[in-house]
Design a protein around this motif. Sequence first.
Motif, PDB file in Angstrom:
ATOM      1  N   GLY A  33      -7.849  11.393 -12.491  1.00 31.85           N
ATOM      2  CA  GLY A  33      -6.759  12.109 -11.854  1.00 31.85           C
ATOM      3  C   GLY A  33      -7.076  12.471 -10.411  1.00 31.85           C
ATOM      4  N   LEU A  34      -8.295  12.933 -10.164  1.00 32.55           N
ATOM      5  CA  LEU A  34      -8.697  13.299  -8.806  1.00 32.55           C
ATOM      6  C   LEU A  34      -8.666  12.108  -7.856  1.00 32.55           C
ATOM      7  CD1 LEU A  34     -11.701  15.680  -9.565  1.00 32.55           C
ATOM      8  CD2 LEU A  34      -9.599  16.320  -8.379  1.00 32.55           C
ATOM      9  N   LEU A  35      -9.012  10.926  -8.368  1.00 33.38           N
ATOM     10  CA  LEU A  35      -9.139   9.748  -7.515  1.00 33.38           C
ATOM     11  C   LEU A  35      -7.866   8.920  -7.405  1.00 33.38           C
ATOM     12  CD1 LEU A  35     -12.680   8.518  -8.664  1.00 33.38           C
ATOM     13  CD2 LEU A  35     -12.102   9.605  -6.492  1.00 33.38           C
ATOM     14  N   ALA A  36      -6.986   8.989  -8.413  1.00 33.46           N
ATOM     15  CA  ALA A  36      -5.848   8.067  -8.492  1.00 33.46           C
ATOM     16  C   ALA A  36      -4.950   8.144  -7.265  1.00 33.46           C
ATOM     17  CB  ALA A  36      -5.033   8.345  -9.754  1.00 33.46           C
ATOM     18  N   THR A  37      -4.546   9.353  -6.866  1.00 37.87           N
ATOM     19  CA  THR A  37      -3.661   9.486  -5.706  1.00 37.87           C
ATOM     20  C   THR A  37      -4.430   9.747  -4.415  1.00 37.87           C
ATOM     21  OG1 THR A  37      -3.354  11.848  -6.164  1.00 37.87           O
ATOM     22  CG2 THR A  37      -1.727  10.323  -7.084  1.00 37.87           C
ATOM     23  N   ALA A  38      -5.765   9.807  -4.508  1.00 37.97           N
ATOM     24  CA  ALA A  38      -6.569   9.967  -3.299  1.00 37.97           C
ATOM     25  C   ALA A  38      -6.531   8.714  -2.428  1.00 37.97           C
ATOM     26  CB  ALA A  38      -8.014  10.300  -3.682  1.00 37.97           C
ATOM     27  N   THR A  39      -5.948   7.645  -2.974  1.00 35.85           N
ATOM     28  CA  THR A  39      -5.813   6.420  -2.182  1.00 35.85           C
ATOM     29  C   THR A  39      -4.652   6.505  -1.186  1.00 35.85           C
ATOM     30  OG1 THR A  39      -4.408   5.459  -3.913  1.00 35.85           O
ATOM     31  CG2 THR A  39      -6.752   4.950  -4.005  1.00 35.85           C
ATOM     32  N   ILE A  40      -3.682   7.417  -1.418  1.00 37.52           N
ATOM     33  CA  ILE A  40      -2.441   7.398  -0.634  1.00 37.52           C
ATOM     34  C   ILE A  40      -2.700   7.677   0.843  1.00 37.52           C
ATOM     35  CG2 ILE A  40      -0.211   8.505  -0.278  1.00 37.52           C
ATOM     36  CD1 ILE A  40      -0.085   9.019  -3.287  1.00 37.52           C
ATOM     37  N   ALA A  41      -3.354   8.797   1.155  1.00 40.12           N
ATOM     38  CA  ALA A  41      -3.545   9.168   2.561  1.00 40.12           C
ATOM     39  C   ALA A  41      -4.371   8.136   3.333  1.00 40.12           C
ATOM     40  CB  ALA A  41      -4.181  10.551   2.658  1.00 40.12           C
TER      41      ALA A  41
ATOM     42  N   LEU B 169      -4.641  17.831  -6.288  1.00 43.15           N
ATOM     43  CA  LEU B 169      -5.804  18.274  -5.514  1.00 43.15           C
ATOM     44  C   LEU B 169      -6.500  17.098  -4.839  1.00 43.15           C
ATOM     45  CD1 LEU B 169      -7.327  20.880  -8.012  1.00 43.15           C
ATOM     46  CD2 LEU B 169      -6.056  21.341  -5.904  1.00 43.15           C
ATOM     47  N   GLY B 170      -6.623  15.981  -5.547  1.00 41.59           N
ATOM     48  CA  GLY B 170      -7.292  14.807  -4.988  1.00 41.59           C
ATOM     49  C   GLY B 170      -6.564  14.270  -3.772  1.00 41.59           C
ATOM     50  N   ASN B 171      -5.237  14.264  -3.822  1.00 39.01           N
ATOM     51  CA  ASN B 171      -4.438  13.769  -2.700  1.00 39.01           C
ATOM     52  C   ASN B 171      -4.652  14.631  -1.458  1.00 39.01           C
ATOM     53  OD1 ASN B 171      -2.136  12.492  -1.269  1.00 39.01           O
ATOM     54  ND2 ASN B 171      -1.133  14.435  -1.696  1.00 39.01           N
ATOM     55  N   LEU B 172      -4.589  15.958  -1.621  1.00 35.45           N
ATOM     56  CA  LEU B 172      -4.757  16.856  -0.471  1.00 35.45           C
ATOM     57  C   LEU B 172      -6.173  16.789   0.086  1.00 35.45           C
ATOM     58  CD1 LEU B 172      -2.736  20.009  -1.610  1.00 35.45           C
ATOM     59  CD2 LEU B 172      -2.023  18.200  -0.041  1.00 35.45           C
ATOM     60  N   THR B 173      -7.160  16.702  -0.808  1.00 34.61           N
ATOM     61  CA  THR B 173      -8.552  16.601  -0.361  1.00 34.61           C
ATOM     62  C   THR B 173      -8.786  15.310   0.415  1.00 34.61           C
ATOM     63  OG1 THR B 173      -9.292  17.895  -2.273  1.00 34.61           O
ATOM     64  CG2 THR B 173     -10.959  16.594  -1.116  1.00 34.61           C
ATOM     65  N   ALA B 174      -8.233  14.213  -0.104  1.00 37.51           N
ATOM     66  CA  ALA B 174      -8.386  12.930   0.581  1.00 37.51           C
ATOM     67  C   ALA B 174      -7.736  12.960   1.954  1.00 37.51           C
ATOM     68  CB  ALA B 174      -7.792  11.803  -0.256  1.00 37.51           C
ATOM     69  N   GLY B 175      -6.622  13.697   2.087  1.00 38.48           N
ATOM     70  CA  GLY B 175      -5.979  13.823   3.395  1.00 38.48           C
ATOM     71  C   GLY B 175      -6.903  14.472   4.409  1.00 38.48           C
ATOM     72  N   LYS B 176      -7.587  15.539   4.006  1.00 37.62           N
ATOM     73  CA  LYS B 176      -8.513  16.211   4.915  1.00 37.62           C
ATOM     74  C   LYS B 176      -9.706  15.321   5.242  1.00 37.62           C
ATOM     75  CE  LYS B 176      -7.285  20.935   3.551  1.00 37.62           C
ATOM     76  NZ  LYS B 176      -6.637  21.203   4.854  1.00 37.62           N
ATOM     77  N   LEU B 177     -10.200  14.586   4.239  1.00 32.28           N
ATOM     78  CA  LEU B 177     -11.329  13.683   4.478  1.00 32.28           C
ATOM     79  C   LEU B 177     -10.919  12.518   5.377  1.00 32.28           C
ATOM     80  CD1 LEU B 177     -12.924  13.587   0.912  1.00 32.28           C
ATOM     81  CD2 LEU B 177     -13.769  14.796   2.935  1.00 32.28           C
ATOM     82  N   THR B 178      -9.658  12.066   5.235  1.00 28.76           N
ATOM     83  CA  THR B 178      -9.171  10.981   6.090  1.00 28.76           C
ATOM     84  C   THR B 178      -9.169  11.410   7.548  1.00 28.76           C
ATOM     85  OG1 THR B 178      -7.804  10.065   4.320  1.00 28.76           O
ATOM     86  CG2 THR B 178      -7.198   9.455   6.554  1.00 28.76           C
ATOM     87  N   ASP B 179      -8.883  12.690   7.815  1.00 30.07           N
ATOM     88  CA  ASP B 179      -8.937  13.193   9.189  1.00 30.07           C
ATOM     89  C   ASP B 179     -10.335  13.048   9.780  1.00 30.07           C
ATOM     90  OD1 ASP B 179      -6.266  13.917   9.133  1.00 30.07           O
ATOM     91  OD2 ASP B 179      -6.672  15.969   8.489  1.00 30.07           O
ATOM     92  N   LYS B 180     -11.350  13.149   8.924  1.00 32.69           N
ATOM     93  CA  LYS B 180     -12.738  13.066   9.396  1.00 32.69           C
ATOM     94  C   LYS B 180     -13.202  11.615   9.511  1.00 32.69           C
ATOM     95  CE  LYS B 180     -13.959  17.511   7.292  1.00 32.69           C
ATOM     96  NZ  LYS B 180     -14.068  18.233   8.573  1.00 32.69           N
TER      97      LYS B 180
ATOM     98  N   VAL C  99      -5.573   1.318 -10.984  1.00 33.62           N
ATOM     99  CA  VAL C  99      -5.234   2.596 -11.614  1.00 33.62           C
ATOM    100  C   VAL C  99      -4.146   2.400 -12.663  1.00 33.62           C
ATOM    101  CG1 VAL C  99      -4.295   4.903 -11.220  1.00 33.62           C
ATOM    102  CG2 VAL C  99      -5.890   3.908  -9.572  1.00 33.62           C
ATOM    103  N   ALA C 100      -3.100   1.642 -12.296  1.00 33.38           N
ATOM    104  CA  ALA C 100      -1.959   1.459 -13.196  1.00 33.38           C
ATOM    105  C   ALA C 100      -2.337   0.712 -14.465  1.00 33.38           C
ATOM    106  CB  ALA C 100      -0.837   0.713 -12.469  1.00 33.38           C
ATOM    107  N   THR C 101      -3.307  -0.191 -14.384  1.00 34.61           N
ATOM    108  CA  THR C 101      -3.737  -0.941 -15.559  1.00 34.61           C
ATOM    109  C   THR C 101      -4.182  -0.006 -16.673  1.00 34.61           C
ATOM    110  OG1 THR C 101      -4.425  -2.825 -14.204  1.00 34.61           O
ATOM    111  CG2 THR C 101      -5.392  -2.663 -16.406  1.00 34.61           C
ATOM    112  N   VAL C 102      -4.851   1.071 -16.298  1.00 37.08           N
ATOM    113  CA  VAL C 102      -5.342   2.040 -17.281  1.00 37.08           C
ATOM    114  C   VAL C 102      -4.319   3.148 -17.537  1.00 37.08           C
ATOM    115  CG1 VAL C 102      -7.093   3.797 -17.742  1.00 37.08           C
ATOM    116  CG2 VAL C 102      -7.755   1.588 -16.777  1.00 37.08           C
ATOM    117  N   PHE C 103      -3.759   3.711 -16.471  1.00 39.11           N
ATOM    118  CA  PHE C 103      -2.921   4.898 -16.656  1.00 39.11           C
ATOM    119  C   PHE C 103      -1.647   4.603 -17.440  1.00 39.11           C
ATOM    120  CE2 PHE C 103       0.334   7.976 -15.296  1.00 39.11           C
ATOM    121  CZ  PHE C 103      -0.285   9.114 -15.781  1.00 39.11           C
ATOM    122  N   THR C 104      -1.088   3.408 -17.297  1.00 42.23           N
ATOM    123  CA  THR C 104       0.125   3.068 -18.039  1.00 42.23           C
ATOM    124  C   THR C 104      -0.091   3.220 -19.544  1.00 42.23           C
ATOM    125  OG1 THR C 104       0.709   1.487 -16.306  1.00 42.23           O
ATOM    126  CG2 THR C 104       1.883   1.282 -18.394  1.00 42.23           C
TER     127      THR C 104
END
Length: 398
Positions: free
Chosen positions: A303-311, A254-265, A219-224
């Motif tokens: 943007g949706l996917l970049a922080t979806a990795t955190i959870a 939004l991506g981060n919060l969505t990924a959190g809910k999906l991680t629960d599943k 992600v950082a390679t491109v976003f920087t």
Amino acid sequence: MNVNKGFATLAALCASVFVVGTSEYLIAGLLPQVGADLDVSVGTAGQAVTAYALGVVVGGPVMAPLTARLPRKGLAVGLMALFAAGSAISAVAPSFGLLLVGRVVSSLSHAAFLALALVTATRVVPAEKAGSAIATVASGFTVATLLGVPLGALLGQSAGWRAPFAVLTALAVAGTVLLAAVLPRQEAPATRLRDEIRVVTRRPVMLAIATTAVGFSGVATVFTYIAPLLTRVSGFSAAAVSGLLLAYGAGSFLGNLTAGKLTDKSMSATVRGVFGGLTGTLLLIPFAAVWQPTAVAAVLVLGLLATATIAPLQGLILHHAGAAPTLAVSVNVGAFNLGAAAGSVIGGAIVAVGALRWTGLAGAVLSLIGLALTYLVLPRTRTSAQDAGPEVSTSAAA
């Protein structure tokens, strides 16, 4: 713990993480003012960013074992107070050297506080909601990127670079008071330093940390270098790029919060789905960038996917760390920063040879490696879940 107390704890941790997250990148938008005021070049002033990043990478593994036997509430309050002290030093620094000292002092609390916040978040909610709890606390960082950093930069440009650091100091003090009032009392963990070291050196945990560093570097390679890509290749104006970056930040939230809910599943499906999506998106960016409508779509999806990795990645660490997660989570926080630094270096090398448009290809390769690593960390979801089950329940009940 009842629902209201759990919500108050998550809200306090999220607000504190917002303050810490704003500090990390705030100074990047104030380098010309810092250089002019402290009589150093902009390039030298940029070392204030590097000093903070290195402090995070080193500070987490150092602070975690030193504070392993302290009660959790007192530790959280102390770390936030340490951050406030570093911000205050930065705000009044009469020289660039003292500014670096302030930045390093703040950074030493960064990884340890975030690790503690993430672990605490998972312990004030039912075990099946751990992914959402991680995402809620981590959303403080996405809001910091979306609002804190640009607002701080605007304040610095109008009132001087010291003003946003003074505001951060006041917010950090307020956060310290809030944590003291809201956090539940928790005794010091029974785990010893050697337990923490044993966990962090386990093969699955080391692989999960490597997945974080390699995957996030994509992600950082491109976003920087996303701003010059959008202006030089896509032909957007500077104002339009600002709007796109705002949309990117909203997507990240939004991506981060969505990924959190999906991680629960399903943790494994989420982490692999995110890395698969990132690989495809980054691969398409060099081709999408040449036409403005597709460039807009690519930025929004990224943007949706970049922080979806955190959870899922932090969940992966907790999945294997059991009752001694603090050091492992601290190291993983550092791995995010290491990945960001490595990605910026790789992207910079590509840009230096005149291949700005093609940073996405390198990012796609790195994300693909991250995806491959997830199959080593979680080779078979059912088996992994069974193996880690007792450890996770121990962690949740600690």
